[in-house]
Structures are given as structure tokens and as C-alpha cells.
Design a protein around this motif. Structure first.
Motif, PDB file in Angstrom:
ATOM      1  N   ALA A 182      12.362 -14.277 -28.100  1.00 49.75           N
ATOM      2  CA  ALA A 182      12.578 -12.899 -27.667  1.00 49.75           C
ATOM      3  C   ALA A 182      11.530 -11.982 -28.280  1.00 49.75           C
ATOM      4  CB  ALA A 182      13.980 -12.440 -28.052  1.00 49.75           C
ATOM      5  N   ALA A 183      11.206 -12.227 -29.541  1.00 51.63           N
ATOM      6  CA  ALA A 183      10.204 -11.411 -30.212  1.00 51.63           C
ATOM      7  C   ALA A 183       8.811 -11.707 -29.677  1.00 51.63           C
ATOM      8  CB  ALA A 183      10.240 -11.662 -31.719  1.00 51.63           C
ATOM      9  N   ASN A 184       8.559 -12.936 -29.208  1.00 46.23           N
ATOM     10  CA  ASN A 184       7.253 -13.331 -28.709  1.00 46.23           C
ATOM     11  C   ASN A 184       7.178 -13.306 -27.196  1.00 46.23           C
ATOM     12  OD1 ASN A 184       6.418 -13.760 -31.318  1.00 46.23           O
ATOM     13  ND2 ASN A 184       6.993 -15.913 -31.314  1.00 46.23           N
ATOM     14  N   GLY A 185       8.045 -12.548 -26.548  1.00 44.18           N
ATOM     15  CA  GLY A 185       8.048 -12.479 -25.092  1.00 44.18           C
ATOM     16  C   GLY A 185       6.701 -12.051 -24.553  1.00 44.18           C
ATOM     17  N   GLY A 186       6.018 -11.159 -25.256  1.00 42.20           N
ATOM     18  CA  GLY A 186       4.694 -10.718 -24.845  1.00 42.20           C
ATOM     19  C   GLY A 186       3.670 -11.828 -24.958  1.00 42.20           C
ATOM     20  N   LYS A 187       3.820 -12.680 -25.954  1.00 41.00           N
ATOM     21  CA  LYS A 187       2.873 -13.781 -26.137  1.00 41.00           C
ATOM     22  C   LYS A 187       2.988 -14.797 -25.015  1.00 41.00           C
ATOM     23  CE  LYS A 187       2.313 -13.594 -31.129  1.00 41.00           C
ATOM     24  NZ  LYS A 187       2.399 -14.310 -32.380  1.00 41.00           N
ATOM     25  N   THR A 188       4.205 -15.044 -24.547  1.00 39.75           N
ATOM     26  CA  THR A 188       4.405 -16.006 -23.470  1.00 39.75           C
ATOM     27  C   THR A 188       3.727 -15.519 -22.199  1.00 39.75           C
ATOM     28  OG1 THR A 188       6.498 -16.674 -24.443  1.00 39.75           O
ATOM     29  CG2 THR A 188       6.123 -17.280 -22.157  1.00 39.75           C
ATOM     30  N   SER A 189       3.925 -14.249 -21.870  1.00 34.41           N
ATOM     31  CA  SER A 189       3.294 -13.717 -20.669  1.00 34.41           C
ATOM     32  C   SER A 189       1.791 -13.613 -20.854  1.00 34.41           C
ATOM     33  CB  SER A 189       3.899 -12.363 -20.302  1.00 34.41           C
ATOM     34  OG  SER A 189       3.651 -11.421 -21.328  1.00 34.41           O
ATOM     35  N   SER A 190       1.346 -13.374 -22.087  1.00 39.99           N
ATOM     36  CA  SER A 190      -0.082 -13.320 -22.367  1.00 39.99           C
ATOM     37  C   SER A 190      -0.726 -14.693 -22.171  1.00 39.99           C
ATOM     38  CB  SER A 190      -0.306 -12.835 -23.798  1.00 39.99           C
ATOM     39  OG  SER A 190      -1.671 -12.886 -24.129  1.00 39.99           O
ATOM     40  N   LYS A 191      -0.040 -15.739 -22.612  1.00 41.59           N
ATOM     41  CA  LYS A 191      -0.563 -17.090 -22.421  1.00 41.59           C
ATOM     42  C   LYS A 191      -0.629 -17.441 -20.944  1.00 41.59           C
ATOM     43  CE  LYS A 191       0.767 -19.140 -26.810  1.00 41.59           C
ATOM     44  NZ  LYS A 191       1.535 -20.181 -27.474  1.00 41.59           N
ATOM     45  N   ALA A 192       0.365 -17.029 -20.197  1.00 41.84           N
ATOM     46  CA  ALA A 192       0.357 -17.282 -18.756  1.00 41.84           C
ATOM     47  C   ALA A 192      -0.789 -16.529 -18.091  1.00 41.84           C
ATOM     48  CB  ALA A 192       1.688 -16.872 -18.141  1.00 41.84           C
ATOM     49  N   ALA A 193      -1.034 -15.302 -18.526  1.00 43.29           N
ATOM     50  CA  ALA A 193      -2.144 -14.521 -17.977  1.00 43.29           C
ATOM     51  C   ALA A 193      -3.487 -15.161 -18.335  1.00 43.29           C
ATOM     52  CB  ALA A 193      -2.082 -13.094 -18.495  1.00 43.29           C
ATOM     53  N   ASP A 194      -3.599 -15.669 -19.562  1.00 42.35           N
ATOM     54  CA  ASP A 194      -4.832 -16.349 -19.981  1.00 42.35           C
ATOM     55  C   ASP A 194      -5.071 -17.593 -19.141  1.00 42.35           C
ATOM     56  OD1 ASP A 194      -5.237 -14.430 -21.912  1.00 42.35           O
ATOM     57  OD2 ASP A 194      -4.447 -15.656 -23.559  1.00 42.35           O
ATOM     58  N   ARG A 195      -4.020 -18.369 -18.884  1.00 44.03           N
ATOM     59  CA  ARG A 195      -4.162 -19.568 -18.051  1.00 44.03           C
ATOM     60  C   ARG A 195      -4.574 -19.206 -16.632  1.00 44.03           C
ATOM     61  NH1 ARG A 195       0.413 -21.292 -21.014  1.00 44.03           N
ATOM     62  NH2 ARG A 195       1.779 -20.528 -19.364  1.00 44.03           N
ATOM     63  N   ALA A 196      -3.973 -18.153 -16.092  1.00 48.12           N
ATOM     64  CA  ALA A 196      -4.308 -17.725 -14.730  1.00 48.12           C
ATOM     65  C   ALA A 196      -5.762 -17.253 -14.667  1.00 48.12           C
ATOM     66  CB  ALA A 196      -3.367 -16.606 -14.286  1.00 48.12           C
ATOM     67  N   LEU A 197      -6.207 -16.502 -15.662  1.00 48.52           N
ATOM     68  CA  LEU A 197      -7.591 -16.036 -15.703  1.00 48.52           C
ATOM     69  C   LEU A 197      -8.546 -17.219 -15.817  1.00 48.52           C
ATOM     70  CD1 LEU A 197      -9.591 -13.699 -15.774  1.00 48.52           C
ATOM     71  CD2 LEU A 197      -9.257 -13.588 -18.256  1.00 48.52           C
ATOM     72  N   ARG A 198      -8.199 -18.188 -16.646  1.00 50.27           N
ATOM     73  CA  ARG A 198      -9.023 -19.385 -16.807  1.00 50.27           C
ATOM     74  C   ARG A 198      -9.176 -20.112 -15.469  1.00 50.27           C
ATOM     75  NH1 ARG A 198      -7.599 -24.577 -17.514  1.00 50.27           N
ATOM     76  NH2 ARG A 198      -9.142 -25.916 -18.458  1.00 50.27           N
ATOM     77  N   ARG A 199      -8.063 -20.253 -14.731  1.00 45.83           N
ATOM     78  CA  ARG A 199      -8.121 -20.926 -13.425  1.00 45.83           C
ATOM     79  C   ARG A 199      -8.995 -20.157 -12.445  1.00 45.83           C
ATOM     80  NH1 ARG A 199      -2.678 -22.051 -14.631  1.00 45.83           N
ATOM     81  NH2 ARG A 199      -1.999 -20.217 -13.471  1.00 45.83           N
ATOM     82  N   LYS A 200      -8.891 -18.820 -12.450  1.00 43.41           N
ATOM     83  CA  LYS A 200      -9.704 -17.998 -11.557  1.00 43.41           C
ATOM     84  C   LYS A 200     -11.194 -18.168 -11.858  1.00 43.41           C
ATOM     85  CE  LYS A 200      -6.291 -14.345 -10.886  1.00 43.41           C
ATOM     86  NZ  LYS A 200      -5.974 -12.937 -11.170  1.00 43.41           N
TER      87      LYS A 200
END
Length: 122
Positions: free
Chosen positions: A42-60
Motif C-alpha cells: 500500500a505504501a509502495n503503490g506508486g512504485k508498482t505503477s512506476s515500474k509498470a510505466a518503466d516497462r511500458a516505456l522500455r517496450r516502446k
């Protein structure tokens, strides 16, 4: 002599098993340990979405590199962290080193690009 060696072995096994038992008992408070990961996530909810955004950017970026005309992206590794991109690996031509930087900078969401690509002709 065999009896003495067997006794030492048995004492060693007992000591090891006792240490495992002690460690297992220290984690016996399941409700507390079960709630710790929940609070951490719950405290790292931002980190989880940040990691997903990083993965999506990497794929792009990898897709853009693969689609770029005259670019051979098979030897390129992309690392993305909050819009900061690191290009690692190798390319077969010198011109592709700069081209990879330009392609990565053209992908929406990229803030900075650090290029450590090297030339490899094998």
C-alpha cells in the motif's frame, strides 16, 4: 571410534534442526507478518505503477528501435527509470550509435537518454 563419530554427528544434526525449529517459531505470528507485505504494498503503490510505466516505456523504445530504418537493434538493451533511459549493448555500424539516441529521444515519455552503445562487427 565409530560410536564417537556417530554421536558427534547426531549432536550436530540436533543442533541444526533446533535452529530451524527456532526460526520457524519466530515467524509464528502469521497475522502480523501477513499484514506487513500488505502495508508495504500500500505504501509502495506508486512504485508498482512506476515500474509498470518503466516497462511500458522500455517496450516502446525497443519497438521504435526495431522499426527504425537502417537500425539493427538486436544487440541493444534498454533500461528505463522514471523517463531516464540507458542504452547498452552493441551495434554493427558507428552511425547507429547516434541514431539509437535520436530514436529513443523521439519516444513520448523519455526525459533523458544516456547512450553507452559500442561498435561490434562480428
Amino acid at each position: 571410534m565409530k560410536l564417537l563419530r556417530t554421536a558427534k554427528l547426531m549432536i550436530g544434526v540436533a543442533a541444526v534442526s533446533a535452529s530451524f525449529y527456532g526460526n520457524a517459531q519466530s515467524g509464528a505470528s502469521a497475522p502480523v507478518s501477513a499484514s506487513v507485505p500488505a502495508m508495504a504494498s500500500a505504501a509502495n503503490g506508486g512504485k508498482t505503477s512506476s515500474k509498470a510505466a518503466d516497462r511500458a516505456l522500455r517496450r516502446k523504445i525497443l519497438t521504435a528501435l526495431a522499426d527504425a530504418k537502417g537500425m539493427r537493434a538486436a544487440g541493444i538493451t534498454v533500461r528505463a527509470t522514471d523517463g531516464d533511459v540507458l542504452l547498452e549493448g552493441w551495434v554493427p555500424e558507428v552511425a547507429q550509435i547516434e541514431q539509437a539516441t535520436r530514436v529513443a529521444q523521439g519516444v513520448p515519455g523519455v526525459k533523458t537518454v544516456r547512450n553507452t552503445l559500442t561498435l561490434s562487427t562480428f
